[in-house]
Design a protein around this motif. Structure first.
Motif, mmCIF file in Angstrom:
data_model
loop_
_atom_site.group_PDB
_atom_site.id
_atom_site.type_symbol
_atom_site.label_atom_id
_atom_site.label_comp_id
_atom_site.label_asym_id
_atom_site.label_seq_id
_atom_site.Cartn_x
_atom_site.Cartn_y
_atom_site.Cartn_z
ATOM 1 N N UNK A 76 0.862 -1.175 0.000
ATOM 2 C CA UNK A 76 0.000 0.000 0.000
ATOM 3 C C UNK A 76 0.901 1.229 0.000
ATOM 4 N N UNK A 77 0.297 2.380 -0.269
ATOM 5 C CA UNK A 77 1.044 3.631 -0.261
ATOM 6 C C UNK A 77 0.404 4.594 0.731
ATOM 7 N N UNK A 78 1.237 5.142 1.596
ATOM 8 C CA UNK A 78 0.791 6.235 2.450
ATOM 9 C C UNK A 78 1.970 7.159 2.698
ATOM 10 N N UNK A 79 1.718 8.449 2.502
ATOM 11 C CA UNK A 79 2.766 9.436 2.713
ATOM 12 C C UNK A 79 2.158 10.794 2.978
ATOM 13 N N UNK A 80 2.913 11.819 2.635
ATOM 14 C CA UNK A 80 2.523 13.186 2.972
ATOM 15 C C UNK A 80 1.482 13.740 2.014
ATOM 16 N N UNK A 81 1.131 15.005 2.231
ATOM 17 C CA UNK A 81 0.297 15.764 1.305
ATOM 18 C C UNK A 81 1.156 16.129 0.094
ATOM 19 N N UNK A 82 0.657 15.848 -1.109
ATOM 20 C CA UNK A 82 1.470 16.030 -2.315
ATOM 21 C C UNK A 82 1.255 17.333 -3.043
ATOM 22 N N UNK A 83 0.769 18.355 -2.376
ATOM 23 C CA UNK A 83 0.366 19.582 -3.061
ATOM 24 C C UNK A 83 1.497 20.254 -3.832
ATOM 25 N N UNK A 84 2.723 20.197 -3.333
ATOM 26 C CA UNK A 84 3.815 20.969 -3.936
ATOM 27 C C UNK A 84 4.824 20.115 -4.702
ATOM 28 N N UNK A 85 4.551 18.832 -4.916
ATOM 29 C CA UNK A 85 5.560 17.994 -5.548
ATOM 30 C C UNK A 85 5.797 18.420 -6.999
ATOM 31 N N UNK A 86 7.060 18.427 -7.370
ATOM 32 C CA UNK A 86 7.552 18.785 -8.707
ATOM 33 C C UNK A 86 7.397 20.278 -9.021
ATOM 34 N N UNK A 87 6.942 21.081 -8.068
ATOM 35 C CA UNK A 87 6.754 22.497 -8.326
ATOM 36 C C UNK A 87 7.990 23.296 -7.920
ATOM 37 N N UNK A 88 8.115 24.505 -8.486
ATOM 38 C CA UNK A 88 9.026 25.484 -7.922
ATOM 39 C C UNK A 88 8.542 25.805 -6.504
#
Length: 380
Positions: A343-355
């Motif tokens: 399974x996958x569980x991690x953080x909030x991904x709001x800023x991934x790959x962004x400046x």
């Protein structure tokens, strides 16, 4: 003394590990883990750096974590509020830098959780960490290489969490129990070149190709299933390389990306596309051929004891019951699922790959706590 997941996140961010560069990230992790009694092995293949670490006896009941330290390029450093590899901690307790969300924070959380768990309450079993430097790249010599090495050396995980960001907005709202499949199909159309004023002397590959693509997008491929959204088909490229407006080109190409649910496989979709191409070929005289590049098949870990354990801990620590989702793109869980339940569980991904990628330090520490509680529950 307990390890601080936020501090390790910042230290990892300072390692410029843009795929395929190791950047010192795995060296740092090996130092931390070997110092805590983990047996570490570098599993490098074809210039890709990977790390396997195990605490406990081989063959014992084993819980695993998987993640990656490679990151996408940061873009123009001048566009960042803080330098992309600074690991800067601001006055609001936010860590800045490439990989802050995806996913040096996740790696730091499960590394520190595992170290504190085995040193404070040594389990009757083993903990395995598999960390790759090739998730953001081709992914041919990353987690696949580690799993190949594990099979050759008699290493086995009984269950695994991939620490990718899984929450869209707030901690605890979502965990991934599977992923849609992903495949890219290249369609080549071969006709007969000619003058635009004399179309009867030519066979326009673009007319045949656009007809074919219009048919593919006319209706949805399905309506979804119990745990999966409807399959999505997107045309991502059409090209014929023709600089002249009065020439009917000889050939044209298109690219189609399909994110598919468990009603399909990459091969079954290729067969469907090929069958439809043959029909257009017979009706137009333009030859259409299809080639497939399958990145991963649809998969799911069925709800049961393992899923319930993770979901229960997340709910206890966040006061939210996470939705069981199969949404999003691909992850290395598509490789781990052939080895053990994942399974996958991690953080909030709001800023991934962004400046200006960034993460609250407290969120990283909360994730560490969740991982440590999962280990405690698993080995009770």
């Amino acid at each position: 003394m307990m390890l601080d997941a936020a501090d390790l996140t910042a230290r990892l961010i300072r390692c410029p590990s843009v795929t395929p560069e190791e950047g010192g990230a795995l060296v740092l992790l090996e130092e931390v883990l070997s110092g805590a009694g983990f047996e570490c092995h570098r599993v490098d293949r074809n210039g890709t750096s990977n790390l396997f670490a195990r605490w406990g006896a081989k063959g014992a009941r084993t819980f695993g974590f998987n993640g990656h330290t490679d990151v996408v390029p940061p873009g123009d450093p001048a566009s960042w509020t803080h330098p992309p590899f600074s690991g800067h901690l601001d006055d609001d307790g936010v860590i800045w830098g490439r990989g802050a969300t995806d996913m040096k924070s996740g790696v730091a959380a499960f590394v520190t959780a595992a170290v504190d768990f085995v040193t404070q309450t040594p389990p009757d079993g083993a903990v395995i960490l598999t960390i790759t430097g090739d998730e953001e790249g081709p992914s041919r010599d990353g987690t696949i290489a580690i799993l190949d090495w594990m099979e050759a050396n008699g290493e086995r995980m009984d269950a695994c969490i991939v620490g990718e960001p899984s929450n869209p907005e707030v901690m605890g709202e979502m965990m991934k129990i599977g992923r849609r499949g992903s495949a890219t199909y290249h369609i080549a159309a071969k006709g007969v070149q000619g003058h635009a004023a004399y179309p009867h002397r030519a066979k326009n590959p673009l007319h045949a190709l656009t007809r074919y693509l219009a048919d593919l997008t006319a209706e949805p491929l399905d309506q979804g299933t119990e745990h999966f959204d409807p399959t999505g088909l997107q045309i991502t490229s059409i090209d014929c390389g023709n600089p002249a407006s009065n020439v009917i080109p000889e050939s044209a190409t298109a690219v189609v990306n399909i994110r598919f649910n468990d009603l399909h496989t990459g091969a079954s979709l290729a067969a469907m596309l090929t069958e439809r191409a043959a029909l257009v070929t017979s009706e137009t005289g333009v030859t259409l051929t299809v080639s497939a590049q399958i990145s991963g098949e649809a998969f799911m870990t069925r709800p049961g004891a393992f899923v319930d354990l993770v979901r229960g801990v997340v709910q206890q620590e966040t006061n939210r019951q996470p939705a069981l989702s199969t949404s999003g793109g691909t992850s290395d869980a598509r490789f781990v699922k052939d080895h053990c339940p994942v399974v996958e569980f991690g953080l909030v991904g709001a800023h991934m790959h962004q400046v200006n990628e960034r993460v609250p330090a407290q969120q990283v520490r909360q994730l560490k706590t969740i991982y440590q509680r999962i280990l405690e529950r698993y080995f009770e």
